[in-house]
Structures are given as structure tokens and as C-alpha cells.
Design an enzyme around this catalytic site. Structure first.
Site, mmCIF file in Angstrom:
data_model
loop_
_atom_site.group_PDB
_atom_site.id
_atom_site.type_symbol
_atom_site.label_atom_id
_atom_site.label_comp_id
_atom_site.label_asym_id
_atom_site.label_seq_id
_atom_site.Cartn_x
_atom_site.Cartn_y
_atom_site.Cartn_z
ATOM 1 N N GLY A 1 -25.511 1.051 7.968
ATOM 2 C CA GLY A 1 -26.674 1.163 8.838
ATOM 3 C C GLY A 1 -27.265 -0.205 9.188
ATOM 4 O O GLY A 1 -27.897 -0.365 10.235
ATOM 5 N N ALA B 1 -27.855 1.803 4.636
ATOM 6 C CA ALA B 1 -28.877 2.785 4.275
ATOM 7 C C ALA B 1 -28.920 2.876 2.751
ATOM 8 O O ALA B 1 -27.931 2.576 2.072
ATOM 9 C CB ALA B 1 -28.534 4.136 4.879
ATOM 10 N N GLU C 1 -18.811 3.160 5.702
ATOM 11 C CA GLU C 1 -19.269 4.546 5.475
ATOM 12 C C GLU C 1 -18.173 5.483 4.982
ATOM 13 O O GLU C 1 -18.405 6.327 4.113
ATOM 14 C CB GLU C 1 -19.879 5.123 6.769
ATOM 15 N N GLU D 1 -25.270 -1.306 12.060
ATOM 16 C CA GLU D 1 -25.678 -0.526 13.249
ATOM 17 C C GLU D 1 -27.013 -1.024 13.788
ATOM 18 O O GLU D 1 -27.232 -1.052 15.006
ATOM 19 C CB GLU D 1 -25.764 0.965 12.892
HETATM 20 N N1 CO8 Z 1 -28.264 1.343 -1.131
HETATM 21 C C1 CO8 Z 1 -28.936 1.286 -2.295
HETATM 22 N N2 CO8 Z 1 -28.864 0.250 -3.145
HETATM 23 C C2 CO8 Z 1 -28.081 -0.785 -2.786
HETATM 24 C C3 CO8 Z 1 -27.352 -0.792 -1.582
HETATM 25 C C4 CO8 Z 1 -27.476 0.338 -0.726
HETATM 26 N N3 CO8 Z 1 -26.849 0.421 0.451
HETATM 27 N N4 CO8 Z 1 -26.656 -1.953 -1.506
HETATM 28 C C5 CO8 Z 1 -26.951 -2.649 -2.629
HETATM 29 N N5 CO8 Z 1 -27.817 -1.951 -3.397
HETATM 30 C C6 CO8 Z 1 -28.399 -2.364 -4.682
HETATM 31 C C7 CO8 Z 1 -27.422 -2.243 -5.826
HETATM 32 O O1 CO8 Z 1 -27.378 -0.940 -6.333
HETATM 33 C C8 CO8 Z 1 -27.996 -3.247 -6.814
HETATM 34 O O2 CO8 Z 1 -29.105 -2.675 -7.440
HETATM 35 P P1 CO8 Z 1 -29.353 -2.956 -9.059
HETATM 36 O O3 CO8 Z 1 -29.507 -4.442 -9.166
HETATM 37 O O4 CO8 Z 1 -30.582 -2.194 -9.362
HETATM 38 O O5 CO8 Z 1 -28.107 -2.480 -9.742
HETATM 39 C C9 CO8 Z 1 -28.557 -4.350 -5.911
HETATM 40 O O6 CO8 Z 1 -28.701 -3.755 -4.615
HETATM 41 C C10 CO8 Z 1 -27.612 -5.528 -5.814
HETATM 42 O O7 CO8 Z 1 -26.359 -5.031 -5.396
HETATM 43 P P2 CO8 Z 1 -25.010 -5.279 -6.245
HETATM 44 O O8 CO8 Z 1 -25.291 -5.494 -7.695
HETATM 45 O O9 CO8 Z 1 -24.068 -4.168 -5.890
HETATM 46 O O10 CO8 Z 1 -24.535 -6.659 -5.602
HETATM 47 P P3 CO8 Z 1 -23.044 -7.179 -5.460
HETATM 48 O O11 CO8 Z 1 -23.166 -8.588 -5.002
HETATM 49 O O12 CO8 Z 1 -22.248 -6.877 -6.691
HETATM 50 O O13 CO8 Z 1 -22.407 -6.285 -4.269
HETATM 51 C C11 CO8 Z 1 -22.385 -5.194 -2.112
HETATM 52 C C12 CO8 Z 1 -22.931 -6.352 -2.965
HETATM 53 C C13 CO8 Z 1 -20.870 -5.352 -1.913
HETATM 54 C C14 CO8 Z 1 -23.104 -5.232 -0.770
HETATM 55 C C15 CO8 Z 1 -22.659 -3.848 -2.862
HETATM 56 O O14 CO8 Z 1 -24.033 -3.808 -3.230
HETATM 57 C C16 CO8 Z 1 -22.374 -2.635 -2.021
HETATM 58 O O15 CO8 Z 1 -21.237 -2.250 -1.855
HETATM 59 N N6 CO8 Z 1 -23.460 -1.991 -1.482
HETATM 60 C C17 CO8 Z 1 -23.316 -0.811 -0.672
HETATM 61 C C18 CO8 Z 1 -22.916 -1.171 0.715
HETATM 62 C C19 CO8 Z 1 -22.676 0.053 1.573
HETATM 63 O O16 CO8 Z 1 -21.787 0.856 1.301
HETATM 64 N N7 CO8 Z 1 -23.475 0.203 2.638
HETATM 65 C C20 CO8 Z 1 -23.357 1.300 3.560
HETATM 66 C C21 CO8 Z 1 -24.242 2.453 3.125
HETATM 67 S S1 CO8 Z 1 -23.963 3.888 4.130
HETATM 68 C C22 CO8 Z 1 -24.839 3.591 5.547
HETATM 69 O O17 CO8 Z 1 -25.480 2.596 5.727
HETATM 70 C C23 CO8 Z 1 -24.714 4.652 6.611
HETATM 71 C C24 CO8 Z 1 -26.029 5.092 7.135
HETATM 72 C C25 CO8 Z 1 -25.992 6.495 7.645
HETATM 73 C C26 CO8 Z 1 -27.406 7.056 7.718
HETATM 74 C C27 CO8 Z 1 -27.525 8.366 8.388
HETATM 75 C C28 CO8 Z 1 -28.980 8.866 8.279
HETATM 76 C C29 CO8 Z 1 -29.199 10.280 8.741
#
Ligand code: CO8
Length: 261
Positions: free
Chosen positions: A110, A67, A133, A113
Site C-alpha cells: 500500500g 498497510a 501482496e 500504491e
Molecule cells: N505492517 C505492520 N507492521 C510492520 C509492517 C507492516 N506492513 N512492516 C513492518 N512492520 C513492523 C515489524 O513487524 C517490526 O515491528 P517490531 O519491531 O514490533 O517487531 C517493525 O515494523 C520493523 O520491521 P522488521 O523488524 O520486519 O524490519 P526488517 O528490516 O527486518 O524488515 C521489511 C523490513 C522487509 C520491510 C519487513 O518489515 C516486511 O517484510 N514488512 C512487511 C512488508 C509488506 O509485506 N508490506 C505489504 C503489506 S500488504 C499491503 O500493503 C496491501 C494493502 C492492501 C489494503 C487493502 C485495504 C482494504
């Protein structure tokens, strides 16, 4: 059909392909994408010419990296109670025809999921899955406690959810999270070939088999869905969640300030 955050491609072979199209943020699932997907699923379910769906992500880095954290950081208990993602994934699981997730790169939170609500999951050498998460101060609150348990068993689901560790393709296949792993350049062909094989069979029989499989599997019960949403509502209001998500978002800001963003 035209949408802001996804692309729906029809094929002349009887299935449609849905592409998550926010590659700049690794196809992170924001509210607009939830709305787009929900509308697309409704339209596609009502189209008798669409006998299956294949999902994949735009770009070469991700299926869906979770998400969108820039929206999640602001979500409150009322948002959780709306079951935004949980409702969408239920709709996906209930899609009347077979669904295949073709997962290249990151498939997290997400995104995982969402893939778990698909019937089949195919990955490539670079696939990385996980439920990170808890690292962000929230729970996987949109079906993973049930669907992940159903797919990999209770011990492994607990390990993955409690540690939040990321799982590479080979291990995903070993624990049953991915049905199979192929070279990245063959991933879509593999998914399409399986869809072709399915579509050779009786449409009626496949549809009814899916109804039976969903009934027999660890499908999400409405009460369990609400329990996950209520728990998520509690995390959404916590200071811990705000701090952890802000840390992720500030990393991005720091990158921009350094000029490498
Ligand atoms: N949300 C927003 N932006 C994101 C996300 C995300 N989940 N993942 C990546 N991005 C963005 C980064 O901020 C970055 O943006 P920018 O270039 O503008 O800085 C771009 O995507 C590229 O990402 P990275 O530079 O971080 O790329 P890396 O190769 O260094 O890292 C990773 C890749 C390891 C995937 C890293 O991006 C990361 O850790 N992302 C987050 C992953 C995460 O924690 N996902 C789970 C989120 S929580 C969730 O999904 C629960 C949902 C519950 C919803 C309930 C609703 C009611």
C-alpha cells in the site's frame, strides 16, 4: 493541523509537507493513518496557500512499508468493499496541486500504491519498492494494477505483482518507477528544489496541466477500482491469507520471546 499518525508541516515557500509518523512499524498504514491522511488532504486541498505537497516518512528506514498487517489479518469482505485504501489514493491522485513522494527506505504494498498516486517519485540509494501482496495471500487492490501498469508498462507490472519481488533504487529508476535517485542526505533538498521550480510557474497552468495529465494517464476508473476491491474481498476471507499474515505476525512474536524485539 494536528493528527495522530501523520505530521503536516507548512512552509513559507508555498507548499506543505506530510510526514508519515509511525516509525516503530516502518510507517505502516493503519486505519487511523488513512483517516488522518484523508482529513489532511481535504483540508490542504481547500487551502489556496498550499500549492504543492511533499510526502516523506519519519525515521530512517521507510517511506511506508505497506498497510498494517496486524489490521489486515482481521479484514473481511465488507472492509474491502469500503475501498479504504483505494478511496484514499484516488483522493491523493485528485489532489489539485502537484505532489511529490520523497522515498527513503522501504516503500511496499500500500506504500507503493500511495507513492504511485503521487505525481513524482524521488528515491535515495536505500530505496526499496515492491508489491509483495501475493506473498501475503492478497492482491495489490488499491490501484497498483492500473497505476503501476501506467508507470512501468504491462510486462514489468505483471512481473512485479506476480513475483512480489523487492526492487532496489537503481532498478526502480531504470524502469521509471522512480523519477530519479539521489544520495539519501540530498533527497529532501531534491524534492524541495523541484517543488520550488514548479511553484515559479503559473499556478493556474500547473493545476490545469495536472487535470489534463490525470485525464490522459492510466487513472483508476471507478469500475476497475471496485473490481480490485471485490477481488480483495475474496482474498480477505481466505484461509491462505490468514496463514500467510499470521506467519509474518508470529515472526514478530518470536522475536519478542527471544528478547531481541
Ligand atoms: N505492517 C505492520 N507492521 C510492520 C509492517 C507492516 N506492513 N512492516 C513492518 N512492520 C513492523 C515489524 O513487524 C517490526 O515491528 P517490531 O519491531 O514490533 O517487531 C517493525 O515494523 C520493523 O520491521 P522488521 O523488524 O520486519 O524490519 P526488517 O528490516 O527486518 O524488515 C521489511 C523490513 C522487509 C520491510 C519487513 O518489515 C516486511 O517484510 N514488512 C512487511 C512488508 C509488506 O509485506 N508490506 C505489504 C503489506 S500488504 C499491503 O500493503 C496491501 C494493502 C492492501 C489494503 C487493502 C485495504 C482494504
Amino acid at each position: 493541523m494536528s493528527y495522530e499518525t501523520i505530521e503536516v508541516r507548512s512552509t513559507d515557500e508555498g507548499w506543505a509537507e506530510v510526514v508519515f509518523n509511525r516509525p516503530d512499524v516502518l510507517n505502516a498504514l493503519n486505519l487511523q493513518m488513512v483517516k488522518d491522511l484523508s482529513a489532511a488532504l481535504e483540508a490542504l486541498a481547500g487551502d489556496a496557500s498550499v500549492r504543492g505537497l511533499i510526502f516523506h516518512g519519519a525515521g530512517d528506514k521507510a517511506f511506508v512499508a505497506g498497510a498494517d498487517i496486524s489490521e489486515l489479518v482481521e479484514r473481511k469482505v465488507d472492509d474491502a468493499l469500503m475501498a479504504i485504501n483505494a478511496g484514499l489514493f484516488q483522493k491523493l491522485e485528485d489532489f489539485p496541486r502537484p505532489t511529490i513522494a520523497a522515498i527513503r527506505g522501504y516503500c511496499l504494498g500500500g506504500g507503493s500504491e500511495l507513492a504511485l498516486a503521487c505525481d513524482l517519485r524521488y528515491g535515495s540509494d536505500d530505496t526499496v519498492m515492491g508489491q509483495p501482496e501475493v506473498k501475503l495471500g492478497i492482491i495489490p487492490g488499491a490501484g497498483a494494477p492500473h497505476r503501476l501498469t501506467g508507470v512501468v508498462g504491462t510486462g514489468m507490472a505483471r512481473e512485479l505483482i506476480f513475483t512480489g519481488r523487492l526492487v532496489k533504487a537503481e532498478e526502480c529508476a531504470r524502469i521509471g518507477l522512480l523519477n530519479r535517485v539521489v544520495a539519501v542526505e540530498s533527497l529532501l533538498d531534491e524534492a524541495r528544489n523541484t517543488m520550488r521550480a514548479i511553484l515559479k510557474n503559473s499556478d493556474l497552468a500547473v493545476r490545469l496541466a495536472k487535470v489534463a495529465l490525470n485525464a490522459a494517464s492510466n487513472s483508476v476508473d471507478r469500475r476497475h477500482m471496485m473490481l480490485e476491491c471485490i477481488s480483495q474481498g475474496i482474498t480477505f476471507e481466505s484461509e491462505d491469507k490468514r496463514e500467510r499474515m499470521t506467519r509474518f505476525l508470529e515472526r514478530k512474536k518470536a522475536k519478542e520471546e527471544r528478547g531481541d524485539g
